[in-house]
Write a protein that holds these residues in place. Structure first.
Motif, PDB file in Angstrom:
ATOM      1  N   UNK A 301       0.857  -1.035  -0.149  1.00  0.00           N
ATOM      2  CA  UNK A 301      -0.033  -0.056   0.106  1.00  0.00           C
ATOM      3  C   UNK A 301       0.812   1.319  -0.080  1.00  0.00           C
ATOM      4  N   UNK A 302       2.067   1.199  -0.680  1.00  0.00           N
ATOM      5  CA  UNK A 302       2.564   2.307  -0.891  1.00  0.00           C
ATOM      6  C   UNK A 302       2.157   3.551  -1.752  1.00  0.00           C
ATOM      7  N   UNK A 303       2.084   4.540  -1.208  1.00  0.00           N
ATOM      8  CA  UNK A 303       1.587   6.029  -1.603  1.00  0.00           C
ATOM      9  C   UNK A 303       2.408   6.958  -1.437  1.00  0.00           C
ATOM     10  N   UNK A 304       2.311   8.065  -2.274  1.00  0.00           N
ATOM     11  CA  UNK A 304       3.399   9.231  -2.388  1.00  0.00           C
ATOM     12  C   UNK A 304       2.440  10.391  -2.806  1.00  0.00           C
ATOM     13  N   UNK A 305       3.037  11.571  -2.738  1.00  0.00           N
ATOM     14  CA  UNK A 305       2.672  12.731  -3.168  1.00  0.00           C
ATOM     15  C   UNK A 305       3.941  13.877  -2.902  1.00  0.00           C
ATOM     16  N   UNK A 306       3.624  15.007  -3.912  1.00  0.00           N
ATOM     17  CA  UNK A 306       4.688  15.845  -3.875  1.00  0.00           C
ATOM     18  C   UNK A 306       4.106  17.258  -3.229  1.00  0.00           C
ATOM     19  N   UNK A 307       4.756  17.561  -2.192  1.00  0.00           N
ATOM     20  CA  UNK A 307       4.402  18.922  -1.549  1.00  0.00           C
ATOM     21  C   UNK A 307       5.389  20.019  -1.494  1.00  0.00           C
ATOM     22  N   UNK A 308       4.932  21.530  -1.820  1.00  0.00           N
ATOM     23  CA  UNK A 308       5.919  22.505  -1.706  1.00  0.00           C
ATOM     24  C   UNK A 308       5.966  22.887  -0.419  1.00  0.00           C
ATOM     25  N   UNK A 309       7.047  23.017   0.027  1.00  0.00           N
ATOM     26  CA  UNK A 309       7.295  23.564   1.410  1.00  0.00           C
ATOM     27  C   UNK A 309       8.013  25.036   1.247  1.00  0.00           C
ATOM     28  N   UNK A 310       7.554  25.793   2.268  1.00  0.00           N
ATOM     29  CA  UNK A 310       8.106  27.358   2.105  1.00  0.00           C
ATOM     30  C   UNK A 310       9.420  27.606   2.991  1.00  0.00           C
ATOM     31  N   UNK A 311      10.365  28.296   2.303  1.00  0.00           N
ATOM     32  CA  UNK A 311      11.594  28.793   2.782  1.00  0.00           C
ATOM     33  C   UNK A 311      12.052  30.179   2.441  1.00  0.00           C
ATOM     34  N   UNK A 312      12.630  30.742   3.606  1.00  0.00           N
ATOM     35  CA  UNK A 312      13.196  32.044   3.335  1.00  0.00           C
ATOM     36  C   UNK A 312      14.610  31.665   3.421  1.00  0.00           C
ATOM     37  N   UNK A 313      15.369  31.940   2.243  1.00  0.00           N
ATOM     38  CA  UNK A 313      16.874  31.952   2.069  1.00  0.00           C
ATOM     39  C   UNK A 313      17.616  33.315   2.315  1.00  0.00           C
ATOM     40  N   UNK A 314      18.210  33.450   3.259  1.00  0.00           N
ATOM     41  CA  UNK A 314      18.833  34.724   3.662  1.00  0.00           C
ATOM     42  C   UNK A 314      20.577  34.479   3.552  1.00  0.00           C
ATOM     43  N   UNK A 315      21.241  35.571   3.223  1.00  0.00           N
ATOM     44  CA  UNK A 315      22.482  35.670   3.031  1.00  0.00           C
ATOM     45  C   UNK A 315      22.940  36.802   3.954  1.00  0.00           C
ATOM     46  N   UNK A 316      24.302  36.688   4.505  1.00  0.00           N
ATOM     47  CA  UNK A 316      24.724  37.781   5.425  1.00  0.00           C
ATOM     48  C   UNK A 316      26.150  37.771   5.187  1.00  0.00           C
ATOM     49  N   UNK A 317      26.721  39.055   5.296  1.00  0.00           N
ATOM     50  CA  UNK A 317      28.257  39.020   4.885  1.00  0.00           C
ATOM     51  C   UNK A 317      29.020  39.332   6.433  1.00  0.00           C
ATOM     52  N   UNK A 318      30.059  38.562   6.589  1.00  0.00           N
ATOM     53  CA  UNK A 318      30.666  38.900   7.957  1.00  0.00           C
ATOM     54  C   UNK A 318      32.177  38.562   7.615  1.00  0.00           C
ATOM     55  N   UNK A 319      33.207  39.476   7.849  1.00  0.00           N
ATOM     56  CA  UNK A 319      34.426  39.313   7.573  1.00  0.00           C
ATOM     57  C   UNK A 319      34.799  39.161   6.425  1.00  0.00           C
ATOM     58  N   UNK A 320      34.162  39.683   5.454  1.00  0.00           N
ATOM     59  CA  UNK A 320      34.339  39.514   4.107  1.00  0.00           C
ATOM     60  C   UNK A 320      34.010  38.106   3.270  1.00  0.00           C
ATOM     61  N   UNK A 321      33.404  37.086   4.093  1.00  0.00           N
ATOM     62  CA  UNK A 321      32.745  36.074   3.897  1.00  0.00           C
ATOM     63  C   UNK A 321      31.006  35.957   3.889  1.00  0.00           C
ATOM     64  N   UNK A 322      30.628  35.337   2.756  1.00  0.00           N
ATOM     65  CA  UNK A 322      29.181  35.200   2.886  1.00  0.00           C
ATOM     66  C   UNK A 322      28.566  33.805   3.199  1.00  0.00           C
TER      67      UNK A 322
END
Length: 368
Positions: A301-322
């Motif tokens: 009884x194997x079943x599956x589905x595709x779900x879209x999950x929400x993310x915020x992707x953030x980047x920040x700079x510190x010491x010249x590195x991202x």
């Protein structure tokens, strides 16, 4: 202009009041204009979230690789421009409007559900500031990093798998018992004395049996676009809040297409299931210790589905590195990269060594 048809209504990606671009407003059921703030209600879908038979999908499309799937056509809801992409939603390069897929492809699993954004942009920034402020051994200056660069919202594809399992196993059960032993120990005065003590031993005997368990919504990341180790730490997701897929929820955000096909996802899900089954077998064997030599798992009884999950992707700079940080836009959980202060780590080590030295000195003085 792209209009999303919902029932007998048409919901436009362009604000009917001022003509500016709209986007899904997190935590609501509306599209909100980024210019005048006017809102358009997203009509509830009459569809239900259904799951697909895994075995039937494999029979029809099992030989189809994700890499062989062509791009789909996206249309801008603002200027009407069309482009091809492997993404499901993006931003128009001409007017920054919302691009949403308008064509389907044979063999491509369509999203069955979407977990809409609950944390908005400001909430993501606030969670980021809290996360930054709570990092141990972080450089002091990092506490002053109060904003992120390139904060963007995206939906990431995840598979969910259901299955019923029946498992036959063989192994051994270990039961502890104790015997009394004697030994000679120093009496601290140059002599010795006899001491009795209990020694633990384990008596092993064969064990065999069967267990069964049903699994519901085992989640597997369906994309390699971001670090999978970090993504697997983003859960658990509140899947009870998922809604039948409607493209309106993608408006104003990006959404990538899966590149982990259902078969690969199923193998990963079954690996996770086996770990739970192993615990079931150990409980069924009982005793103080268990050894498992064989587990024959049957999946049905194997079943599956595709779900879209929400993310915020953030980047920040510190010491010249991202550095990159992910904010779960469903729960607010934050996972990410961060710098460490070598000076703070060294100071902590020195302090720990000082405490150990003090304890040793006290013990030695007491003995003397």
């Amino acid at each position: 202009m792209l209009d999303h048809e919902v029932g007998d209504e048409h919901l436009s990606a362009v604000c009917p009041s001022c003509g500016a671009q709209t986007a899904y407003a997190p935590g609501t059921t509306s599209l909100r204009c980024g210019s005048c703030g006017a809102q358009q209600e997203i009509a509830p879908s009459e569809a239900t979230i259904t799951e697909h038979s895994f075995d039937e999908w494999v029979a029809r499309h099992g030989g189809l690789s994700v890499a062989s799937l062509a791009a789909v056509e996206l249309e801008c809801g603002n200027c009407g421009a069309r482009s091809e992409s492997t993404d499901l939603a993006s931003t128009c390069q001409f007017c920054s409007g919302a691009l949403v897929a308008v064509t389907k492809q044979e063999g491509l699993v369509e999203p069955e559900a979407v977990l809409p954004f609950h944390v908005d942009r400001n909430g993501a920034r606030e969670n980021f500031r809290t996360w930054v402020g709570s990092r141990r051994f972080a450089p002091t200056a990092l506490k002053r990093v109060g904003s992120t660069e390139g904060l963007r919202g995206t939906y990431l594809p995840h598979w969910t798998f259901d299955a019923h399992t029946d498992t036959d196993y063989r192994g051994q059960r270990g039961d502890h018992y104790y015997v009394t032993r004697t030994r000679r120990v120093s009496d601290g005065k140059g002599g010795s004395r006899t001491e009795t003590y209990r020694e633990r031993r384990t008596r092993w005997r064969g064990a065999a049996g069967s267990v069964d368990r049903s699994f519901d919504d085992v989640v597997v990341v369906a994309s390699h676009h971001l670090d999978r180790e970090q993504l697997e730490k983003m859960g658990p997701w509140t899947l009870s809040e998922a809604r039948p897929f409607q493209p309106e929820y993608l408006t104003g955000y990006s959404a990538v297409r899966y590149d982990v096909d259902p078969q690969a996802g199923s193998e990963e899900a079954r690996g996770a299931m086996r770990e739970v089954i192993r615990q079931d077998v150990e409980r069924d064997i009982g005793g103080d210790e268990q050894r498992i030599s064989e587990m024959d798992v049957t999946y049905s009884r194997a079943m599956f589905k595709l779900v879209l999950m929400p993310l915020w992707i953030a980047t920040y700079l510190y010491g010249g590195k991202t550095y990159q940080v992910l904010v779960n836009a469903n729960t607010g959980k934050v996972i990410g990269d961060r710098p460490y202060s070598a000076l703070k780590i060294a100071a902590a080590v020195v302090a720990a060594l000082a405490v150990i030295a003090a304890v040793v000195a006290i013990v030695m003085a007491t003995r003397q």
